[in-house]
Design a protein around this motif. Structure first.
Motif, short mmCIF file in Angstrom:
data_model
loop_
_atom_site.label_atom_id
_atom_site.label_comp_id
_atom_site.label_asym_id
_atom_site.label_seq_id
_atom_site.Cartn_x
_atom_site.Cartn_y
_atom_site.Cartn_z
N UNK A 182 1.43 -7.28 -9.79
CA UNK A 182 0.86 -5.94 -9.65
C UNK A 182 1.00 -5.37 -8.24
N UNK A 183 1.81 -5.96 -7.41
CA UNK A 183 2.06 -5.45 -6.05
C UNK A 183 3.58 -5.42 -5.86
N UNK A 184 4.15 -4.22 -5.61
CA UNK A 184 5.59 -4.06 -5.65
C UNK A 184 6.12 -3.42 -4.37
N UNK A 185 7.28 -3.89 -3.96
CA UNK A 185 8.04 -3.31 -2.85
C UNK A 185 9.28 -2.67 -3.45
N UNK A 186 9.45 -1.37 -3.18
CA UNK A 186 10.62 -0.63 -3.69
C UNK A 186 11.47 -0.24 -2.49
N UNK A 187 12.44 -1.08 -2.07
CA UNK A 187 13.29 -0.74 -0.91
C UNK A 187 14.12 0.51 -1.19
N UNK A 188 14.23 1.34 -0.18
CA UNK A 188 14.99 2.59 -0.28
C UNK A 188 15.91 2.69 0.94
N UNK A 189 17.15 3.10 0.77
CA UNK A 189 18.02 3.32 1.94
C UNK A 189 17.41 4.35 2.88
N UNK A 263 -3.59 -1.39 -10.00
CA UNK A 263 -4.88 -1.98 -10.37
C UNK A 263 -4.73 -3.41 -10.89
N UNK A 264 -5.63 -4.27 -10.44
CA UNK A 264 -5.58 -5.66 -10.85
C UNK A 264 -4.91 -6.59 -9.86
N UNK A 265 -4.32 -6.04 -8.80
CA UNK A 265 -3.67 -6.90 -7.80
C UNK A 265 -4.73 -7.68 -7.01
N UNK A 288 -5.26 9.54 -0.45
CA UNK A 288 -6.40 9.23 0.41
C UNK A 288 -6.87 7.82 0.09
N UNK A 289 -7.03 7.01 1.13
CA UNK A 289 -7.41 5.62 0.91
C UNK A 289 -8.91 5.46 0.74
N UNK A 290 -9.27 4.55 -0.13
CA UNK A 290 -10.65 4.08 -0.26
C UNK A 290 -10.60 2.58 -0.49
N UNK A 291 -11.72 1.92 -0.32
CA UNK A 291 -11.73 0.47 -0.34
C UNK A 291 -11.21 -0.10 -1.66
N UNK A 292 -11.51 0.53 -2.78
CA UNK A 292 -11.14 -0.01 -4.08
C UNK A 292 -9.62 0.00 -4.32
N UNK A 293 -8.88 0.81 -3.55
CA UNK A 293 -7.42 0.90 -3.75
C UNK A 293 -6.66 -0.22 -3.05
N UNK A 294 -7.35 -1.01 -2.25
CA UNK A 294 -6.68 -2.13 -1.58
C UNK A 294 -5.90 -1.74 -0.35
N UNK A 295 -6.54 -1.12 0.66
CA UNK A 295 -5.83 -0.77 1.90
C UNK A 295 -5.42 -2.02 2.67
N UNK A 340 -9.01 -2.94 -6.81
CA UNK A 340 -10.07 -3.17 -7.79
C UNK A 340 -10.40 -1.94 -8.60
N UNK A 341 -9.65 -0.85 -8.41
CA UNK A 341 -9.90 0.36 -9.19
C UNK A 341 -9.48 0.15 -10.65
N UNK A 342 -9.94 1.04 -11.52
CA UNK A 342 -9.64 0.90 -12.94
C UNK A 342 -8.25 1.41 -13.29
N UNK A 343 -7.82 2.50 -12.65
CA UNK A 343 -6.55 3.10 -13.08
C UNK A 343 -5.75 3.77 -11.97
N UNK A 344 -6.13 3.59 -10.73
CA UNK A 344 -5.48 4.30 -9.62
C UNK A 344 -4.58 3.35 -8.82
#
Length: 377
Positions: A182-189, A263-265, A288-295, A340-344
């Motif tokens: 549930x945690x992804x890195x998308x490399x871009x040129x 979510x779920x990471x 906008x960051x909040x604690x539940x989004x995993x900053x 830890x968010x439900x869907x964000x």
């Protein structure tokens, strides 16, 4: 009738006097509010200083005064702005870049290993992030579209695209998380400036036209913002020694892309991205960051010495707004928190600026080794 006509001028004079009195007292009231407003704001900030949770004073109140920085901190820390404990080095960004905040940001990176580039919302200016809101939203849409496309190709290969079963690595998408995915890195040129990125010379699934446009605009804004800072660190170096020849070093972007925390990471382990000097991470939250989004959490001052985590008593977790920038040294201890968010989701754009020492510069081959492409799926 005659009496009414006689009273008309008198009534007119009374109304005129009331208007003049109202205007006079209106100006007095306005001036009184202007003089008392800073005092009221300071008292409000003093009350909020006793709260333990991070907060942001509403925009209407802080247009005249700088917006306090939201963050979480643990352990002992310094005081900043007289509001709450903070040990987060940051500068307020003005456009065009000025020597004052650029030099301060470069100094923070050298001495603390961390620096935030935050919006300057003073002097009655509306909140305007260093990287424009629309540019960030377009980049977030491009990142989401790209991830969906690449995960579909991963699934076609019989691999669990969520990474829950096992991590995977392709040129276009990486899941390094060994704790449930549930945690992804998308490399871009790196598209800014029209430079060909040789990291993807061996094969790379092309971007769509819309993705290319949105990402190039985002990278251009990030490049214009960060380049003055890294140039102040690695560009023309001068000191008091007149016998030393002025030397100009150059820098480059060795890696760029998007990090998407779904979510779920789970929270990552504390780590350094590498042991070498000369690499600076630039993270830009696209929401906008909040604690539940995993900053991202960091420990300042850990970039100069290889010390054990237990020697540091506190950490910081800056809760930045969309379009603000977090710069930190590759050697600074940090980790991504769990979402830890439900869907964000928490998308952020990133670029790694590295000092270029000539032909010997290889970029980061540890975190980004050669990998298989999904171009032909």
């Amino acid at each position: 009738m005659a009496m009414a006509m006689a009273m008309a001028p008198a009534n007119h004079l009374k109304r005129q006097k009331r208007r003049e009195s109202s205007m006079r007292f209106g100006w007095i009231n306005w001036l009184t509010v202007c003089m008392l407003r800073p005092v009221c704001l300071e008292r409000l900030q003093g009350c909020l200083a006793f709260t333990s949770a991070p907060f942001r004073i509403p925009e209407l109140l802080h247009r005249r005064h700088h917006r306090p920085v939201s963050f979480y901190a643990t352990g002992e820390a310094e005081q900043s702005d007289g509001l709450f404990p903070v040990d987060f080095p940051f500068v307020r960004v003005t456009q065009p870049p000025s020597c004052s905040w650029v030099d301060e940001a470069a100094q923070n990176l050298k001495t603390r290993g961390v620096c935030g580039l935050l919006a300057d919302d003073s002097d009655y200016q509306p909140f305007a992030p260093p990287i424009p809101t629309l540019v960030c939203k377009d980049a977030a849409a491009a990142a989401s579209s790209r991830l969906d496309d690449m995960q579909g190709r991963v699934q076609n290969r019989g691999v669990d695209p969520s990474g829950a079963e096992a991590p995977y690595r392709f040129s276009e998408v990486v899941c390094r998380d060994e704790c449930g995915g549930r945690r992804f890195d998308v490399p871009i040129p790196w598209l800014s400036g029209g430079r060909d990125d040789d990291r993807f010379s061996s094969g790379y699934a092309p971007l769509t036209f819309q993705e290319s446009q949105s990402i190039e605009n985002f990278q251009e804004c990030l490049n214009n913002l960060v380049c003055p800072v890294v140039e102040a660190m690695w560009g023309k170096e001068k000191d008091g020694d007149t016998s030393r020849k002025e030397e100009e070093s150059t820098f480059q972007v060795t890696t760029s892309g998007f990090l998407i925390n779904e979510p779920g990471s789970e929270a990552q382990e504390w780590h350094r991205d590498g042991p070498d000097e000369g690499y600076i991470n630039a993270f830009v939250p696209l929401v906008d960051l909040r604690e539940s989004l995993g900053p991202t959490s960091l420990i300042p001052d850990t970039h100069l010495n290889q010390v054990h985590l237990s020697e540091y008593s506190h950490t910081i977790m800056p809760l930045l707004k969309l379009g603000e920038v977090l710069l930190f040294d590759y050697r600074t201890l940090h980790r991504g928190q769990g979402n830890t968010s439900k869907s964000s989701s928490r998308p952020l754009g990133y670029a790694v600026f590295s000092r270029n020492h000539g032909a010997s510069s290889r970029g980061d081959v540890h975190n980004f080794p050669a990998s298989t492409t999904l171009e032909y799926d």
